[in-house]
Each structure stands twice: as structure tokens, then as C-alpha cells.
Write a protein that holds these residues in place. Structure first.
Motif, PDB file in Angstrom:
ATOM      1  N   ALA A 258       4.050  -1.611  -9.873  1.00  0.00           N
ATOM      2  CA  ALA A 258       4.609  -0.903  -8.720  1.00  0.00           C
ATOM      3  C   ALA A 258       5.480   0.265  -9.158  1.00  0.00           C
ATOM      4  N   ILE A 259       6.346   0.029 -10.129  1.00  0.00           N
ATOM      5  CA  ILE A 259       7.242   1.091 -10.596  1.00  0.00           C
ATOM      6  C   ILE A 259       6.465   2.196 -11.304  1.00  0.00           C
ATOM      7  N   SER A 260       5.362   1.839 -11.955  1.00  0.00           N
ATOM      8  CA  SER A 260       4.565   2.867 -12.649  1.00  0.00           C
ATOM      9  C   SER A 260       4.010   3.900 -11.683  1.00  0.00           C
ATOM     10  N   ASN A 261       3.951   3.559 -10.398  1.00  0.00           N
ATOM     11  CA  ASN A 261       3.454   4.488  -9.392  1.00  0.00           C
ATOM     12  C   ASN A 261       4.559   5.360  -8.782  1.00  0.00           C
ATOM     13  N   MET A 262       5.776   5.176  -9.240  1.00  0.00           N
ATOM     14  CA  MET A 262       6.876   6.031  -8.798  1.00  0.00           C
ATOM     15  C   MET A 262       6.875   7.346  -9.590  1.00  0.00           C
ATOM     16  N   ASP A 263       7.428   8.383  -8.995  1.00  0.00           N
ATOM     17  CA  ASP A 263       7.607   9.657  -9.705  1.00  0.00           C
ATOM     18  C   ASP A 263       8.922   9.668 -10.474  1.00  0.00           C
ATOM     19  N   PHE A 264       9.913   8.933  -9.970  1.00  0.00           N
ATOM     20  CA  PHE A 264      11.227   8.838 -10.611  1.00  0.00           C
ATOM     21  C   PHE A 264      11.810   7.463 -10.314  1.00  0.00           C
TER      22      PHE A 264
ATOM     23  N   ARG B 266      10.315  18.649 -12.134  1.00  0.00           N
ATOM     24  CA  ARG B 266       9.191  17.796 -12.487  1.00  0.00           C
ATOM     25  C   ARG B 266       8.244  17.571 -11.311  1.00  0.00           C
ATOM     26  N   SER B 267       8.582  18.138 -10.160  1.00  0.00           N
ATOM     27  CA  SER B 267       7.721  18.018  -8.974  1.00  0.00           C
ATOM     28  C   SER B 267       7.588  19.385  -8.303  1.00  0.00           C
ATOM     29  N   PRO B 268       7.118  20.405  -9.046  1.00  0.00           N
ATOM     30  CA  PRO B 268       7.173  21.776  -8.505  1.00  0.00           C
ATOM     31  C   PRO B 268       6.362  21.984  -7.238  1.00  0.00           C
ATOM     32  N   LEU B 269       5.190  21.374  -7.139  1.00  0.00           N
ATOM     33  CA  LEU B 269       4.348  21.604  -5.955  1.00  0.00           C
ATOM     34  C   LEU B 269       4.931  20.927  -4.721  1.00  0.00           C
ATOM     35  N   LEU B 270       5.313  19.661  -4.873  1.00  0.00           N
ATOM     36  CA  LEU B 270       5.881  18.957  -3.736  1.00  0.00           C
ATOM     37  C   LEU B 270       7.247  19.511  -3.358  1.00  0.00           C
ATOM     38  N   ALA B 271       8.007  19.955  -4.350  1.00  0.00           N
ATOM     39  CA  ALA B 271       9.333  20.486  -4.062  1.00  0.00           C
ATOM     40  C   ALA B 271       9.266  21.761  -3.238  1.00  0.00           C
ATOM     41  N   GLN B 272       8.152  22.483  -3.330  1.00  0.00           N
ATOM     42  CA  GLN B 272       8.006  23.727  -2.571  1.00  0.00           C
ATOM     43  C   GLN B 272       7.589  23.480  -1.127  1.00  0.00           C
ATOM     44  N   GLU B 273       7.084  22.266  -0.842  1.00  0.00           N
ATOM     45  CA  GLU B 273       6.630  21.968   0.508  1.00  0.00           C
ATOM     46  C   GLU B 273       7.815  21.743   1.441  1.00  0.00           C
ATOM     47  N   LYS B 274       7.626  22.113   2.678  1.00  0.00           N
ATOM     48  CA  LYS B 274       8.641  21.833   3.688  1.00  0.00           C
ATOM     49  C   LYS B 274       8.639  20.346   3.963  1.00  0.00           C
ATOM     50  N   LYS B 275       9.828  19.752   4.042  1.00  0.00           N
ATOM     51  CA  LYS B 275       9.927  18.313   4.259  1.00  0.00           C
ATOM     52  C   LYS B 275       9.522  17.977   5.697  1.00  0.00           C
ATOM     53  N   THR B 276       8.425  17.230   5.828  1.00  0.00           N
ATOM     54  CA  THR B 276       7.956  16.792   7.151  1.00  0.00           C
ATOM     55  C   THR B 276       7.579  15.330   7.077  1.00  0.00           C
ATOM     56  N   LEU B 277       8.560  14.491   7.038  1.00  0.00           N
ATOM     57  CA  LEU B 277       8.292  13.064   6.896  1.00  0.00           C
ATOM     58  C   LEU B 277       7.689  12.502   8.179  1.00  0.00           C
ATOM     59  N   PRO B 278       6.778  11.545   8.072  1.00  0.00           N
ATOM     60  CA  PRO B 278       6.166  10.939   9.247  1.00  0.00           C
ATOM     61  C   PRO B 278       7.192  10.140  10.047  1.00  0.00           C
TER      62      PRO B 278
ATOM     63  N   GLY C 192       0.791  -1.232   0.000  1.00  0.00           N
ATOM     64  CA  GLY C 192       0.000   0.000   0.000  1.00  0.00           C
ATOM     65  C   GLY C 192       0.813   1.267   0.000  1.00  0.00           C
ATOM     66  N   GLU C 193       2.027   1.234   0.582  1.00  0.00           N
ATOM     67  CA  GLU C 193       2.817   2.469   0.660  1.00  0.00           C
ATOM     68  C   GLU C 193       3.253   2.977  -0.710  1.00  0.00           C
ATOM     69  N   ILE C 194       3.148   2.107  -1.712  1.00  0.00           N
ATOM     70  CA  ILE C 194       3.499   2.518  -3.071  1.00  0.00           C
ATOM     71  C   ILE C 194       2.558   3.599  -3.599  1.00  0.00           C
ATOM     72  N   PHE C 195       1.332   3.660  -3.070  1.00  0.00           N
ATOM     73  CA  PHE C 195       0.318   4.548  -3.628  1.00  0.00           C
ATOM     74  C   PHE C 195       0.256   5.913  -2.933  1.00  0.00           C
ATOM     75  N   ARG C 196       1.209   6.213  -2.084  1.00  0.00           N
ATOM     76  CA  ARG C 196       1.224   7.522  -1.431  1.00  0.00           C
ATOM     77  C   ARG C 196       1.338   8.644  -2.468  1.00  0.00           C
ATOM     78  N   THR C 197       0.748   9.772  -2.166  1.00  0.00           N
ATOM     79  CA  THR C 197       0.785  10.921  -3.087  1.00  0.00           C
ATOM     80  C   THR C 197       1.310  12.187  -2.415  1.00  0.00           C
ATOM     81  N   ASP C 198       1.754  12.061  -1.158  1.00  0.00           N
ATOM     82  CA  ASP C 198       2.166  13.252  -0.414  1.00  0.00           C
ATOM     83  C   ASP C 198       3.668  13.486  -0.454  1.00  0.00           C
ATOM     84  N   ARG C 199       4.404  12.655  -1.148  1.00  0.00           N
ATOM     85  CA  ARG C 199       5.851  12.809  -1.225  1.00  0.00           C
ATOM     86  C   ARG C 199       6.315  12.555  -2.663  1.00  0.00           C
ATOM     87  N   ILE C 200       7.533  12.954  -2.936  1.00  0.00           N
ATOM     88  CA  ILE C 200       8.166  12.612  -4.211  1.00  0.00           C
ATOM     89  C   ILE C 200       8.675  11.182  -4.078  1.00  0.00           C
ATOM     90  N   LYS C 201       8.094  10.285  -4.839  1.00  0.00           N
ATOM     91  CA  LYS C 201       8.417   8.864  -4.708  1.00  0.00           C
ATOM     92  C   LYS C 201       9.506   8.498  -5.714  1.00  0.00           C
TER      93      LYS C 201
END
Length: 367
Positions: A266-272, A355-367, A184-193
Motif C-alpha cells: 500500500a505504501i509503495s503506491n504513495m508518492d510521498f 518531484r511532482s511537476p505535472l500534477l503540481a501544475q494542475e489546478k486543484k479540483t478534488l472530487p 482501491g483508492e490507493i491506486f489513484r493516479t490523478d493526485r499527489i498521494k
């Protein structure tokens, strides 16, 4: 030269059976290399629409989910004895109208030459041996492959000389298989994967942990999650990576958790995807995932991802490993072959952030 002698032995039977051969309009594709090479033959498979194939068993999980393939033979099952070779040669002999030989080693040349097909197209390459000329005499046509021509394009030209790399897209499974047990963690959308491969089939092409540490540090102000893909045998390399980078809370261990047939989904759900020249970068490329290829000693003119790709190579070191002449030891230390200097690290950083402008602007706050 045992295959040459075996072919001469079979030649009278081959010629006799040709007299009673029936037209079948069936295709046989011969490529017995590993995962990346299999992905690179899929444009040809798409062009042919339906084919049988002689493959390596290592690609069976992908091949059996390929709608372009009908019957599949695996080379490992037919090389153990002279009798097993003869059985396969006889099975193939009068069965096909079109033969496409993509990997011309001795075994594959033998099986292709034994076939009584009207159209036999062989790849000819820089490691061709003089005694193989006997096999090439049975071909209807050849495509000359060099170290500076693209394998994927030359594979296509075996079927039609007008085809190019842009003629058909690559695939890994067709249609794309979507297993229900994908983590399931493959489908996260809140980080650059970012998917990574910490090892390669050729261990000499494995990026050392110190290089990964340098990359992670350069990307540390981006909200990245690094997904480590691999087989269970790679766990010692993951442990070595943990020793180098410490307790990284932005690494997801997927080693042994994703089957090969489920890997494209699984890889198709990666950003890079970041890796050396390994099968997974070609799977990522087939799924239109941007790839960062740290290619080390490999010749990227001959084989490389063809989509959105950033190529990172060594400084002032000529390529020494090729598709049909792979080396398993190199003159330069691995740290030099895969070195990431400040400019390369900046290039990677900007490739990802652009290629990740919105996420790149966010402050990194990993769980």
C-alpha cells in the motif's frame, strides 16, 4: 541480573554440550525491537541469504513473508517464566554456527551467550552494563555502536566489517506481498498521494493536530490526497485531527483497513510519506517512496531513512531520544519539538512540488 545467574546455572551444561556439537552452518539473527528496527535489519538478512531469527511478535506479519527467514522464534513466548527461558536456551544452544546479536539487552545477551557457535558477533552500545561483560566474554567479535553511528550499517558490519549502508537495499516483505484486498483508492493516479502517520509507537513522538493543520494549509494549492495509515487504536487521534482541520475532503481514512503485511504494498503506491520517527517511514523508505521525516527529539545520525528524504528537525534543540535509550517524555513541549515554521513549510512544499511537476501544475479540483 537474573539472566546472569541463569547463565551461570546453565554454564556446565553449555560446556558439556559443546563437546558433542555438530557443524550446521546455520545463522541466528537476534533483534527483538519493533517495525522500523526490523526493516533496518533486512540488509543483513539479504547478505546472509538464509537465517533463523529471534524477533518480537509485533513484526510477525512482515517476518513470515520474508524469504530470507526460515524458522522464527518470538521473544514474547519465551520470557513468561524461568522454565520457558531455559527451554529456548536449550533449543538454541547447539543449533547454530553463526550468531548475530543486534539488540543487546539482557534477555537477548543471555540467549546469544548460551549458544555454542564458533562465530558470535555482538553489537556493543552506549547502554552496556558492567554485569553484561560475562555475556560479552562468549562473543567472537563485537561492533561498537555509538549515538553518532548508523544502526543499519553496524548491523551489516556484524557479518562483514567491509559492508556499508550501500551494500544491500532494505525490504519490508520479500518478495513484496500484494494483497488482493488492498483498498482501491490507493491506486489513484490523478493526485499527489501523500501517506501520513498521525501517531507513533512511542506516543511522545506523536505530531500534534495543530502541526498537521499548518502543513495541510501550506500544501493547499497542490492537488494532494492525504492517506491516513494506522491501526484501529488510532481512531481517537484521527477524530482529534478532524476537529483541528475540519471537514477535509482531501483525506482518505485507511486506519484499520490495511493489514501490516499489506502495508509495504500500500505504501509503495504513495508518492510521498510524512511522519515522525515511526515504523511506516522505514517501510516507505524500503519501497523507495520519498520521505519527509519530522523527527522531533530523535537522533537522525543514529537511525533515519536513507533514500530520498527531507529531514525536518526542531530549532536549537539537541536530540534526546536514541535507538537504545528511547525516552517517553521530553523536557520541551511537543509543539516545539515538531514545530513547522515558514521556512520548514516552504522546504516541504518545494520537496513535493519538485518531484511532482505535472500534477503540481494542475489546478486543484478534488472530487
Amino acid at each position: 541480573m537474573n539472566y546472569v545467574l541463569l547463565f551461570i546455572l546453565l554454564l556446565p551444561l553449555k560446556l558439556a554440550l559443546k563437546l558433542v556439537q555438530k557443524k550446521t552452518a546455520r545463522n541466528l539473527v537476534i533483534q527483538t525491537a519493533k517495525i522500523g528496527d526490523f526493516v533496518n535489519i533486512t540488509p543483513l538478512l539479504s547478505h546472509l541469504k538464509h537465517s533463523d531469527a529471534l524477533l518480537s511478535r509485533s513484526v510477525a506479519p512482515l517476518a513470515r513473508h520474508d524469504a530470507t527467514l526460515d524458522e522464527i522464534f518470538y521473544i514474547e513466548e519465551h520470557k513468561s517464566s524461568t522454565l520457558s527461558k531455559l527451554k529456548l536456551a536449550f533449543t538454541l544452544m547447539n543449533r547454530y554456527e553463526n550468531i548475530y546479536l543486534l539488540q543487546p539487552n539482557n534477555a537477548n545477551l543471555f540467549f546469544a551467550a548460551c549458544c555454542n557457535a564458533d562465530n558470535k558477533q555482538f553489537l556493543s552500545m552506549y547502554r552496556r552494563k558492567w554485569y553484561q561483560q560475562l555475556f560479552y566474554l562468549t562473543a567472537s567479535g563485537t561492533v561498537e555502536h555509538t549515538k553518532t553511528t548508523l544502526t543499519l550499517e553496524n548491523y551489516l558490519k556484524l557479518a562483514d566489517r567491509s559492508l556499508t549502508r550501500a551494500s544491500y537495499p532494505k525490504h519490508a516483505t520479500l518478495p513484496l506481498l500484494k494483497p488482493q484486498d488492498t483498498p482501491g483508492e490507493i491506486f489513484r493516479t490523478d493526485r499527489i498521494k501523500i501517506g501520513i502517520s498521525i501517531s507513533a509507537g512511542n506516543q511522545a513522538k506523536t505530531i500534534p493536530p495543530a502541526i498537521w493543520k499548518r502543513l495541510f494549509e501550506r500544501l493547499s494549492d497542490l492537488p494532494c490526497l492525504f492517506y491516513v495509515f494506522g491501526s484501529p487504536e488510532e481512531l481517537p487521534r484521527l477524530n482529534a485531527l478532524y476537529e483541528a482541520v475540519g471537514n477535509a475532503d482531501n483525506m482518505v481514512n485507511l486506519i484499520g483497513k490495511v493489514s501490516l503485511e499489506g502495508l509495504p504494498w500500500a505504501i509503495s503506491n504513495m508518492d510521498f510519506y510524512v511522519a515522525s520517527d515511526s515504523g511506516n517511514v522505514y517501510i516507505a523508505d524500503s519501497q523507495n517512496v520519498p520521505v519527509i521525516l519530522i523527527y522531533g527529539p530523535c537522533c537522525v545520525e543514529e537511525q533515519r531513512p536513507l533514500g530520498d528524504v527531507l529531514l525536518i528537525g526542531p530549532n536549537h534543540i539537541s536530540p534526546s531520544s536514541f535507538v537504545f535509550h528511547a525516552l517517553y517524555a521530553f523536557n520541551h513541549p511537543v509543539e516545539q519539538l515538531f514545530e513547522l515554521d515558514p521556512q520548514k513549510l516552504d522546504d516541504i512544499y518545494h520537496f513535493i512540488s519538485a518531484r511532482s511537476p505535472l500534477l503540481a501544475q494542475e489546478k486543484k479540483t478534488l472530487p
